[in-house]
Design an enzyme around this catalytic site. Structure first.
Site, PDB file in Angstrom:
ATOM      1  N   LYS A  21      10.538  -7.339   0.034  1.00 35.81           N
ATOM      2  CA  LYS A  21       9.305  -7.907  -0.564  1.00 35.81           C
ATOM      3  C   LYS A  21       9.254  -7.603  -2.045  1.00 35.81           C
ATOM      4  CE  LYS A  21       7.032  -3.800  -1.197  1.00 35.81           C
ATOM      5  NZ  LYS A  21       6.773  -3.217  -2.502  1.00 35.81           N
ATOM      6  N   ASP A 148       3.528  -0.481   4.106  1.00 34.04           N
ATOM      7  CA  ASP A 148       4.191  -1.771   3.876  1.00 34.04           C
ATOM      8  C   ASP A 148       4.815  -2.364   5.132  1.00 34.04           C
ATOM      9  OD1 ASP A 148       3.596  -1.630   1.179  1.00 34.04           O
ATOM     10  OD2 ASP A 148       5.611  -1.013   0.561  1.00 34.04           O
TER      11      ASP A 148
HETATM   12  O1  C5P Z   1       2.363   4.421   3.718  1.00 29.60           O
HETATM   13  P1  C5P Z   1       3.621   4.992   3.174  1.00 29.60           P
HETATM   14  O2  C5P Z   1       4.241   6.029   4.081  1.00 29.60           O
HETATM   15  O3  C5P Z   1       4.622   3.971   2.756  1.00 29.60           O
HETATM   16  O4  C5P Z   1       3.209   5.747   1.849  1.00 29.60           O
HETATM   17  C1  C5P Z   1       4.082   6.622   1.183  1.00 29.60           C
HETATM   18  C2  C5P Z   1       3.288   7.402   0.160  1.00 29.60           C
HETATM   19  O5  C5P Z   1       2.904   6.538  -0.904  1.00 29.60           O
HETATM   20  C3  C5P Z   1       2.009   8.017   0.667  1.00 29.60           C
HETATM   21  O6  C5P Z   1       2.231   9.276   1.232  1.00 29.60           O
HETATM   22  C4  C5P Z   1       1.182   8.106  -0.596  1.00 29.60           C
HETATM   23  O7  C5P Z   1       1.592   9.202  -1.373  1.00 29.60           O
HETATM   24  C5  C5P Z   1       1.591   6.860  -1.355  1.00 29.60           C
HETATM   25  N1  C5P Z   1       0.698   5.713  -1.108  1.00 29.60           N
HETATM   26  C6  C5P Z   1      -0.580   5.733  -1.656  1.00 29.60           C
HETATM   27  N2  C5P Z   1      -1.427   4.685  -1.433  1.00 29.60           N
HETATM   28  C7  C5P Z   1      -1.030   3.622  -0.710  1.00 29.60           C
HETATM   29  C8  C5P Z   1       0.275   3.551  -0.156  1.00 29.60           C
HETATM   30  C9  C5P Z   1       1.117   4.638  -0.379  1.00 29.60           C
HETATM   31  O8  C5P Z   1      -0.962   6.698  -2.325  1.00 29.60           O
HETATM   32  N3  C5P Z   1      -1.869   2.599  -0.527  1.00 29.60           N
END
Ligand code: C5P
Length: 309
Positions: A21, A148
């Protein structure tokens, strides 16, 4: 997502293809109490794919092939392995599968390659085990795997709100892209932390993230000039702060005629919107010759989500 008609478990292997993406708008709000950030995240799936194949095995194992395979973790931190475990646990099954990832999406590059593998393994295991989960059930597990991952399952074009996991489909014409892959990855949490640090340093209020009506209209119209005028990534300043040399890559693509240049997601892959396939070839060649990136890829959007292959 297209699971096809399934009756019972499948013997043999199931392969699912999943897209990368790019975010054409990534509006980031203030940090929430849970550490995540509210987003207005306009996702486009692009025609760069990983293929995830699951095969019955004695125990859960992961292998990976492709040019960057050595950068992919093969333990239980791999989202594909976690997807198999989560789905199996819900149904009281043993996640005894071999997962093979044929990797073509840049690793740790801000193109949701790990998320793609999670969504791909989830759909592949659901088909292999004959579970016939509903799209809503699969999306719930995707959201548990990462912000994502739901988009990797559905593909196309969508607005992600909340932490990015709440999706509403969007209309989109076809767009042409070049991606410049940088050396090494960037950690998504580190980029969000840098965003917070820069915001605190600036001392300005962070607005509530909202999708731009002009950008959504440009997407729906398939108008590359209008889209180029509206693309925005609030994480770009943080990614450039951590990796200043990305600025040279952005300049090289713009100098070669790209309509817009931006960091893809949390980076360090950079994305270049171009008018047509001819311009894509020219921009890709100039980026490769600039010495400011490791390799380049050409793709179009939108692309379908996780699909049995
Ligand atoms: O959801 P995911 O595991 O991909 O997120 C990885 C990290 O990215 C989270 O632990 C956070 O630190 C950051 N993140 C965030 N806000 C979001 C998505 C991700 O702060 N909306």
């Amino acid at each position: 997502m297209s699971a096809g008609a399934v009756t019972g478990a499948v013997t043999g292997a199931v392969t699912v293809r999943v897209p990368a993406k790019v975010n054409v708008q990534l509006a980031v709000g203030a940090a929430r109490p849970d550490g995540f950030h509210d987003l207005a995240n306009v996702f486009l799936a692009v025609s760069l794919y990983d293929e995830v194949t699951v095969t019955p095995a004695d125990a859960l194992t992961v292998t990976c092939s492709g040019p960057d395979a050595d950068q992919v973790p093969l333990d239980r931190t791999n989202l594909a392995a976690r997807a198999a475990e989560l789905l199996a646990a819900r149904h009281g099954l043993d996640p005894a599968v071999h997962i093979h990832i044929a990797k073509n999406i840049p690793v740790a590059g801000g193109m949701a390659g790990g998320s793609a593998d999670g969504a791909g393994a989830l759909l592949a295991c659901d088909l292999l085990w004959g579970l016939e989960s509903t799209p809503a059930e699969l999306l719930e597990i995707c959201a548990e795997l990462g912000s994502d991952v739901p988009f990797s399952l559905v593909g196309g074009a969508a607005l992600g709100t909340g932490r990015g996991e709440q999706l509403a489909p969007l209309e989109s014409g076809i767009f042409h892209w070049v991606f410049a892959v940088a050396d090494g990855g960037l950690s998504t949490p580190a980029v969000f932390r840098e965003f917070d640090r820069l915001a605190a340093e600036a001392g300005t209020d962070i607005p509530v993230p909202e999708a731009s009506p002009r950008l959504l209209a440009a997407l729906a119209a398939g108008d590359p000039d209008a889209l180029a005028a509206t693309v925005v990534n609030d994480l770009q300043g943080a990614a450039l702060s951590l990796r200043p040399q990305l600025g040279r890559t952005l300049d090289a693509g713009l100098g070669a005629g790209a309509l817009a240049a931006l960091v893809s997601g949390s980076g360090p892959t950079t994305a270049f919107l171009v008018r047509d396939p001819e311009s894509a070839a020219k921009v890709a060649e100039a980026l490769a010759a600039s010495g400011t990136c490791r390799t380049t890829r050409v793709a179009t959007s939108p692309a379908p989500g996780a699909t049995r292959h």
